[in-house]
Write a protein that holds these residues in place. Sequence first.
Motif, PDB file in Angstrom:
ATOM      1  N   GLY A 125       0.785  -1.232   0.000  1.00  0.00           N
ATOM      2  CA  GLY A 125       0.000   0.000   0.000  1.00  0.00           C
ATOM      3  C   GLY A 125       0.814   1.278   0.000  1.00  0.00           C
ATOM      4  N   ALA A 126       2.130   1.181   0.178  1.00  0.00           N
ATOM      5  CA  ALA A 126       2.966   2.385   0.181  1.00  0.00           C
ATOM      6  C   ALA A 126       3.003   3.012  -1.212  1.00  0.00           C
ATOM      7  N   VAL A 127       2.816   4.326  -1.270  1.00  0.00           N
ATOM      8  CA  VAL A 127       2.906   5.047  -2.536  1.00  0.00           C
ATOM      9  C   VAL A 127       4.349   4.953  -3.012  1.00  0.00           C
ATOM     10  N   MET A 128       4.536   4.460  -4.215  1.00  0.00           N
ATOM     11  CA  MET A 128       5.862   4.042  -4.642  1.00  0.00           C
ATOM     12  C   MET A 128       6.424   4.746  -5.872  1.00  0.00           C
ATOM     13  N   ALA A 129       5.610   4.933  -6.921  1.00  0.00           N
ATOM     14  CA  ALA A 129       6.199   5.317  -8.198  1.00  0.00           C
ATOM     15  C   ALA A 129       5.180   5.995  -9.102  1.00  0.00           C
ATOM     16  N   THR A 130       5.727   6.583 -10.154  1.00  0.00           N
ATOM     17  CA  THR A 130       4.911   7.157 -11.216  1.00  0.00           C
ATOM     18  C   THR A 130       5.307   6.489 -12.521  1.00  0.00           C
ATOM     19  N   VAL A 131       4.316   5.938 -13.211  1.00  0.00           N
ATOM     20  CA  VAL A 131       4.576   5.400 -14.539  1.00  0.00           C
ATOM     21  C   VAL A 131       3.996   6.391 -15.541  1.00  0.00           C
ATOM     22  N   TYR A 132       4.790   6.677 -16.547  1.00  0.00           N
ATOM     23  CA  TYR A 132       4.370   7.512 -17.665  1.00  0.00           C
ATOM     24  C   TYR A 132       4.219   6.556 -18.839  1.00  0.00           C
ATOM     25  N   SER A 133       2.967   6.234 -19.187  1.00  0.00           N
ATOM     26  CA  SER A 133       2.748   5.186 -20.180  1.00  0.00           C
ATOM     27  C   SER A 133       1.771   5.570 -21.282  1.00  0.00           C
ATOM     28  N   ASP A 134       1.417   6.841 -21.364  1.00  0.00           N
ATOM     29  CA  ASP A 134       0.507   7.233 -22.427  1.00  0.00           C
ATOM     30  C   ASP A 134       1.286   7.447 -23.723  1.00  0.00           C
ATOM     31  N   CYS A 135       0.589   7.363 -24.851  1.00  0.00           N
ATOM     32  CA  CYS A 135       1.248   7.390 -26.151  1.00  0.00           C
ATOM     33  C   CYS A 135       1.859   8.746 -26.506  1.00  0.00           C
ATOM     34  N   TYR A 136       1.418   9.819 -25.880  1.00  0.00           N
ATOM     35  CA  TYR A 136       1.914  11.140 -26.254  1.00  0.00           C
ATOM     36  C   TYR A 136       3.219  11.513 -25.549  1.00  0.00           C
ATOM     37  N   GLN A 137       3.713  10.657 -24.666  1.00  0.00           N
ATOM     38  CA  GLN A 137       4.852  11.033 -23.852  1.00  0.00           C
ATOM     39  C   GLN A 137       5.942   9.960 -23.869  1.00  0.00           C
ATOM     40  N   VAL A 138       7.114  10.354 -23.413  1.00  0.00           N
ATOM     41  CA  VAL A 138       8.216   9.408 -23.251  1.00  0.00           C
ATOM     42  C   VAL A 138       7.833   8.413 -22.163  1.00  0.00           C
ATOM     43  N   GLN A 139       8.088   7.137 -22.405  1.00  0.00           N
ATOM     44  CA  GLN A 139       7.715   6.078 -21.477  1.00  0.00           C
ATOM     45  C   GLN A 139       8.820   5.887 -20.434  1.00  0.00           C
ATOM     46  N   GLU A 140       8.427   5.886 -19.159  1.00  0.00           N
ATOM     47  CA  GLU A 140       9.385   5.652 -18.087  1.00  0.00           C
ATOM     48  C   GLU A 140       8.650   5.351 -16.794  1.00  0.00           C
ATOM     49  N   LEU A 141       9.374   4.762 -15.855  1.00  0.00           N
ATOM     50  CA  LEU A 141       8.891   4.501 -14.506  1.00  0.00           C
ATOM     51  C   LEU A 141       9.818   5.265 -13.574  1.00  0.00           C
ATOM     52  N   ARG A 142       9.246   6.055 -12.664  1.00  0.00           N
ATOM     53  CA  ARG A 142      10.047   6.837 -11.717  1.00  0.00           C
ATOM     54  C   ARG A 142       9.681   6.441 -10.303  1.00  0.00           C
ATOM     55  N   LEU A 143      10.654   5.880  -9.590  1.00  0.00           N
ATOM     56  CA  LEU A 143      10.467   5.536  -8.179  1.00  0.00           C
ATOM     57  C   LEU A 143      10.668   6.783  -7.333  1.00  0.00           C
ATOM     58  N   GLN A 144       9.800   6.966  -6.344  1.00  0.00           N
ATOM     59  CA  GLN A 144       9.917   8.104  -5.434  1.00  0.00           C
ATOM     60  C   GLN A 144      11.118   7.870  -4.514  1.00  0.00           C
ATOM     61  N   PRO A 145      12.039   8.831  -4.405  1.00  0.00           N
ATOM     62  CA  PRO A 145      13.263   8.595  -3.637  1.00  0.00           C
ATOM     63  C   PRO A 145      13.026   8.286  -2.157  1.00  0.00           C
ATOM     64  N   ASP A 146      11.975   8.842  -1.561  1.00  0.00           N
ATOM     65  CA  ASP A 146      11.724   8.580  -0.153  1.00  0.00           C
ATOM     66  C   ASP A 146      10.952   7.279   0.094  1.00  0.00           C
ATOM     67  N   ALA A 147      10.543   6.598  -0.974  1.00  0.00           N
ATOM     68  CA  ALA A 147       9.752   5.376  -0.844  1.00  0.00           C
ATOM     69  C   ALA A 147      10.581   4.112  -1.024  1.00  0.00           C
ATOM     70  N   VAL A 148      11.803   4.264  -1.521  1.00  0.00           N
ATOM     71  CA  VAL A 148      12.623   3.071  -1.814  1.00  0.00           C
ATOM     72  C   VAL A 148      13.960   3.131  -1.098  1.00  0.00           C
ATOM     73  N   GLU A 149      14.538   1.940  -0.931  1.00  0.00           N
ATOM     74  CA  GLU A 149      15.903   1.837  -0.451  1.00  0.00           C
ATOM     75  C   GLU A 149      16.702   1.104  -1.510  1.00  0.00           C
ATOM     76  N   ARG A 150      17.908   1.580  -1.730  1.00  0.00           N
ATOM     77  CA  ARG A 150      18.798   1.016  -2.748  1.00  0.00           C
ATOM     78  C   ARG A 150      19.676  -0.051  -2.103  1.00  0.00           C
ATOM     79  N   CYS A 151      19.705  -1.242  -2.713  1.00  0.00           N
ATOM     80  CA  CYS A 151      20.529  -2.346  -2.213  1.00  0.00           C
ATOM     81  C   CYS A 151      21.510  -2.734  -3.304  1.00  0.00           C
ATOM     82  N   ASP A 152      22.786  -2.418  -3.078  1.00  0.00           N
ATOM     83  CA  ASP A 152      23.831  -2.753  -4.064  1.00  0.00           C
ATOM     84  C   ASP A 152      24.495  -4.073  -3.719  1.00  0.00           C
TER      85      ASP A 152
END
Length: 152
Positions: A125-152
């Motif tokens: 249920g945590a708000v996580m990301a924005t997907v841009y998937s409509d045909c008029y725009q560049v396609q991408e998925l953007r994760l919210q920086p405060d919603a994720v942790e990076r594991c290298d």
Amino acid sequence: MTVFRCRACHRAVTPSVTERVLPDPDRDEEWYRPKAPETDADGHTDQPIVRMAPGTFAVDPEPSGPPYVLDGSSGVLIESGPSGTVVLNPGDGIGLEAHPDVAMRRGHCCGMDGEWGPNLVCTCGAVMATVYSDCYQVQELRLQPDAVERCD
């Protein structure tokens, strides 16, 4: 290789991905699909321009998404959302679900446009990301920086 996890439940929300430089919108050769294919009579295409190749990500240092504010010098609305969003190929999200608020899933004919902010949530249920998937725009998925942790 890097995996991004939900900060709330620690579940992986991406597969292993490799960091690269964010493609410059002024230099087409750095984009995953630099040239848009032919469109039908309505302007639709089944092969939109995608910013990131599958399995790659970049961190955008610039503000992204809403709220939009008026730039005093140009008089144009500009994005003032969070800086440091993680930009991925739209197919590289794992287990992300449409935002429960239908208003956040705003889009046009072919997908969600992200104009109102994050439109995807983690299964917890945590708000996580924005997907841009409509045909008029560049396609991408953007994760919210405060919603994720990076594991290298």
